[in-house]
Scaffold this active site. Sequence first.
Site, PDB file in Angstrom:
ATOM      1  N   ASN A   9       0.864  -1.178   0.000  1.00 21.07           N
ATOM      2  CA  ASN A   9       0.000   0.000   0.000  1.00 21.07           C
ATOM      3  C   ASN A   9       0.904   1.232   0.000  1.00 21.07           C
ATOM      4  O   ASN A   9       1.456   1.606   1.023  1.00 21.07           O
ATOM      5  CB  ASN A   9      -0.895  -0.039   1.256  1.00 21.07           C
ATOM      6  CG  ASN A   9      -1.738   1.218   1.399  1.00 21.07           C
ATOM      7  OD1 ASN A   9      -1.808   2.034   0.483  1.00 21.07           O
ATOM      8  ND2 ASN A   9      -2.385   1.359   2.549  1.00 21.07           N
ATOM      9  N   LYS A  11       0.098   4.223  -0.378  1.00 15.53           N
ATOM     10  CA  LYS A  11      -0.579   5.420   0.153  1.00 15.53           C
ATOM     11  C   LYS A  11      -0.377   6.613  -0.796  1.00 15.53           C
ATOM     12  O   LYS A  11      -0.340   6.422  -2.009  1.00 15.53           O
ATOM     13  CB  LYS A  11      -0.091   5.708   1.579  1.00 15.53           C
ATOM     14  CG  LYS A  11      -0.204   4.455   2.463  1.00 15.53           C
ATOM     15  CD  LYS A  11      -0.113   4.718   3.932  1.00 15.53           C
ATOM     16  CE  LYS A  11      -0.263   3.394   4.674  1.00 15.53           C
ATOM     17  NZ  LYS A  11      -0.375   3.553   6.109  1.00 15.53           N
ATOM     18  N   HIS A  96      -9.905   1.316   4.530  1.00 20.16           N
ATOM     19  CA  HIS A  96      -8.651   1.502   5.268  1.00 20.16           C
ATOM     20  C   HIS A  96      -8.887   2.489   6.412  1.00 20.16           C
ATOM     21  O   HIS A  96      -9.673   3.433   6.273  1.00 20.16           O
ATOM     22  CB  HIS A  96      -7.575   2.037   4.316  1.00 20.16           C
ATOM     23  CG  HIS A  96      -6.209   2.030   4.925  1.00 20.16           C
ATOM     24  ND1 HIS A  96      -5.804   3.005   5.797  1.00 20.16           N
ATOM     25  CD2 HIS A  96      -5.192   1.150   4.835  1.00 20.16           C
ATOM     26  CE1 HIS A  96      -4.571   2.727   6.207  1.00 20.16           C
ATOM     27  NE2 HIS A  96      -4.171   1.607   5.636  1.00 20.16           N
ATOM     28  N   GLU A  98      -7.250   4.898   7.470  1.00 19.83           N
ATOM     29  CA  GLU A  98      -7.014   6.312   7.128  1.00 19.83           C
ATOM     30  C   GLU A  98      -8.233   6.900   6.409  1.00 19.83           C
ATOM     31  O   GLU A  98      -8.560   8.076   6.582  1.00 19.83           O
ATOM     32  CB  GLU A  98      -5.726   6.445   6.289  1.00 19.83           C
ATOM     33  CG  GLU A  98      -4.494   6.268   7.172  1.00 19.83           C
ATOM     34  CD  GLU A  98      -3.280   5.682   6.487  1.00 19.83           C
ATOM     35  OE1 GLU A  98      -3.210   5.681   5.247  1.00 19.83           O
ATOM     36  OE2 GLU A  98      -2.381   5.200   7.212  1.00 19.83           O
ATOM     37  N   GLU A 168      -6.025  -4.770  10.428  1.00 16.75           N
ATOM     38  CA  GLU A 168      -4.999  -3.769  10.679  1.00 16.75           C
ATOM     39  C   GLU A 168      -5.335  -3.025  11.970  1.00 16.75           C
ATOM     40  O   GLU A 168      -6.138  -2.079  11.951  1.00 16.75           O
ATOM     41  CB  GLU A 168      -4.938  -2.768   9.520  1.00 16.75           C
ATOM     42  CG  GLU A 168      -4.618  -3.401   8.183  1.00 16.75           C
ATOM     43  CD  GLU A 168      -4.033  -2.386   7.215  1.00 16.75           C
ATOM     44  OE1 GLU A 168      -2.901  -2.604   6.760  1.00 16.75           O
ATOM     45  OE2 GLU A 168      -4.688  -1.372   6.932  1.00 16.75           O
ATOM     46  N   GLY A 174       1.812   2.439  10.870  1.00 14.17           N
ATOM     47  CA  GLY A 174       2.777   3.532  10.756  1.00 14.17           C
ATOM     48  C   GLY A 174       3.419   3.934  12.064  1.00 14.17           C
ATOM     49  O   GLY A 174       4.057   4.985  12.158  1.00 14.17           O
ATOM     50  N   SER A 214       2.733  -1.976  10.516  1.00 14.87           N
ATOM     51  CA  SER A 214       4.183  -2.041  10.783  1.00 14.87           C
ATOM     52  C   SER A 214       4.804  -3.401  10.463  1.00 14.87           C
ATOM     53  O   SER A 214       5.667  -3.869  11.186  1.00 14.87           O
ATOM     54  CB  SER A 214       4.476  -1.614  12.222  1.00 14.87           C
ATOM     55  OG  SER A 214       4.080  -0.266  12.432  1.00 14.87           O
TER      56      SER A 214
HETATM   57  P1  PGA Z   1       2.276   0.427   7.792  1.00 17.84           P
HETATM   58  O1  PGA Z   1       0.864   0.622   7.049  1.00 17.84           O
HETATM   59  O2  PGA Z   1       2.861  -0.871   7.252  1.00 17.84           O
HETATM   60  O3  PGA Z   1       3.085   1.627   7.414  1.00 17.84           O
HETATM   61  O4  PGA Z   1       2.006   0.336   9.240  1.00 17.84           O
HETATM   62  C1  PGA Z   1       0.003  -0.448   6.798  1.00 17.84           C
HETATM   63  C2  PGA Z   1      -1.248   0.039   6.129  1.00 17.84           C
HETATM   64  O5  PGA Z   1      -1.664   1.182   6.418  1.00 17.84           O
HETATM   65  O6  PGA Z   1      -1.859  -0.664   5.307  1.00 17.84           O
END
Ligand code: PGA
Length: 253
Positions: A9, A11, A96, A98, A168, A174, A214
């Site tokens: 991803n 982003k 997601h 976000e 998640e 993140g 992460s």
């Molecule tokens: P991250 O993000 O690996 O940076 O924690 C995962 C995601 O948002 O799908």
Amino acid sequence: MRKVLVAANWKMYMTRPQAVELVRQLKEELLASPHEAQVVLAPPFTALETVGREIQGTGWGLAAQNGFWEREGAFTGEVSFPMLVELGCSMVILGHSERRQIFGETDEWIRRKVLAALQCGLTPMICVGEILEQRDQGRTLEVVRGQLTQALGGLELEHGREFLIAYEPVWAIGTGRTATPAQAQEVHAMIRGWLGENFSRAMADSTRILYGGSVKPDNIADLIDCPDIDGALVGGASLKAETFASIVRLGRG
Ligand code: PGA
């Protein structure tokens, strides 16, 4: 058996030249030696066509990070699922955290998107996960079950129509803080049980449930060893070819 899937991803990162460079490096890292995991890349909308072209012949999949449920119309700023299919996408990330937290997407929106994506033949990757406060209150399973019910409950899915779930935990995205394999496995097992109760044993057994939050080269192996973790949705660590390639190589079922 469920084939391990590792999805990147990206982003809101990667201009087209940067995306081309990253895909070229990934091809160098991954195509010379065999790897077991299915690879899927989810660039931003603006780089989908470019990445689709660059990955031709690799067997890798192309996913969008979002989409809107109407096929076309006066919806300024939105992109529809038929448009994504036409660009060569086979999957789409939906719900997601976000999108939920920053853009206010509701469970109802996510359900409409899931339905519309399925109707277009796209495989939705449906994200669920609790925030830290909910985990601390011991409400993780209840929250995730609620998100599943809102997104999928009562849907009449044609036999064999594929979707993926990505668990998640929001506190792990993140932040560098990963769920322990035991914490993740507990939720993944509940999700599989829920699929069995609400659809069928066959669907529960064949649906891939990814972990995200992460994921790095040094934690993927322990996560993937868990019986109900079938792959990973990788954010930050997918932006560097070397780290993402290591995760893909270590993603063995
Ligand atoms: P991250 O993000 O690996 O940076 O924690 C995962 C995601 O948002 O799908």
